[in-house]
Design a protein around this motif. Structure first.
Motif, PDB file in Angstrom:
ATOM      1  N   ASP A   3       0.817  -1.200   0.000  1.00 18.35           N
ATOM      2  CA  ASP A   3       0.000   0.000   0.000  1.00 18.35           C
ATOM      3  C   ASP A   3       0.852   1.252   0.000  1.00 18.35           C
ATOM      4  N   SER A  46      -0.034  -0.259   8.960  1.00 20.68           N
ATOM      5  CA  SER A  46       0.621  -0.944   7.851  1.00 20.68           C
ATOM      6  C   SER A  46       2.139  -0.831   7.925  1.00 20.68           C
ATOM      7  N   CYS A  70      -2.204   2.668   6.224  1.00 19.74           N
ATOM      8  CA  CYS A  70      -2.607   2.508   4.826  1.00 19.74           C
ATOM      9  C   CYS A  70      -3.477   3.671   4.374  1.00 19.74           C
ATOM     10  N   GLY A  73      -4.470   0.850  -1.006  1.00 17.60           N
ATOM     11  CA  GLY A  73      -3.826  -0.421  -1.325  1.00 17.60           C
ATOM     12  C   GLY A  73      -4.470  -1.593  -0.626  1.00 17.60           C
TER      13      GLY A  73
END
Length: 115
Positions: A3, A46, A70, A73
Motif C-alpha cells: 500500500d 501498515s 494505509c 492499497g
C-alpha cells in the motif's frame, strides 16, 4: 499486497498497535478503535506492508512513536465473523483493532474484503 502509507504519531500514553490493527485518527493522533467517533478517520496500521511511504516522514528517532497507516492499497485485517469477498468491512470499535462485516448504511468503513 502492499500500500501507500502515511505516518501518524500515537496519542499520548497509547501503546503500540500491531500491524493490521484498525485505529482511529483523532486530532492528528492515533487512538485505539474503542468507540465510534463523530470526528475520526479509521485507518489500518501498515508498518510491515507499506511499499510507498508518503511525506512527511518521521526521523529514525521518531518512528517508534507512531505508525505507518494505509492510505491506498491492500493490507491484511483480521475480520471477526463471516464476511464474503466484495463485502464492506467496518471497525468493531471495541478496542481490539479487528474488523467486522459492514454495511453501506453510512457507518464507518475501512475497505472491502478481497478474500
Amino acid at each position: 499486497k502492499g500500500d501507500q502509507a502515511y505516518f501518524f504519531f500515537r496519542a499520548d500514553k497509547a501503546a503500540p498497535f500491531p500491524n493490521g490493527a484498525i485505529v482511529k485518527l483523532v486530532d492528528g493522533k492515533l487512538h485505539a478503535d474503542d468507540a465510534p467517533a463523530q470526528h475520526a478517520v479509521f485507518l489500518v496500521v501498515s508498518d510491515l506492508n507499506a511499499k510507498w511511504k508518503g511525506d512527511p516522514a518521521p526521523s529514525p528517532a521518531e518512528e517508534h512513536l507512531g505508525h505507518w497507516c494505509c492510505f491506498l492499497g491492500q493490507v491484511p485485517v483480521t475480520v471477526e465473523g463471516p464476511v464474503r469477498c466484495g463485502e464492506p468491512i467496518a471497525p468493531k470499535c471495541d478496542g481490539s483493532g479487528r474488523a467486522r462485516a459492514g454495511t453501506m448504511d453510512g457507518g464507518a468503513l475501512v475497505g472491502v474484503a478481497l478474500e
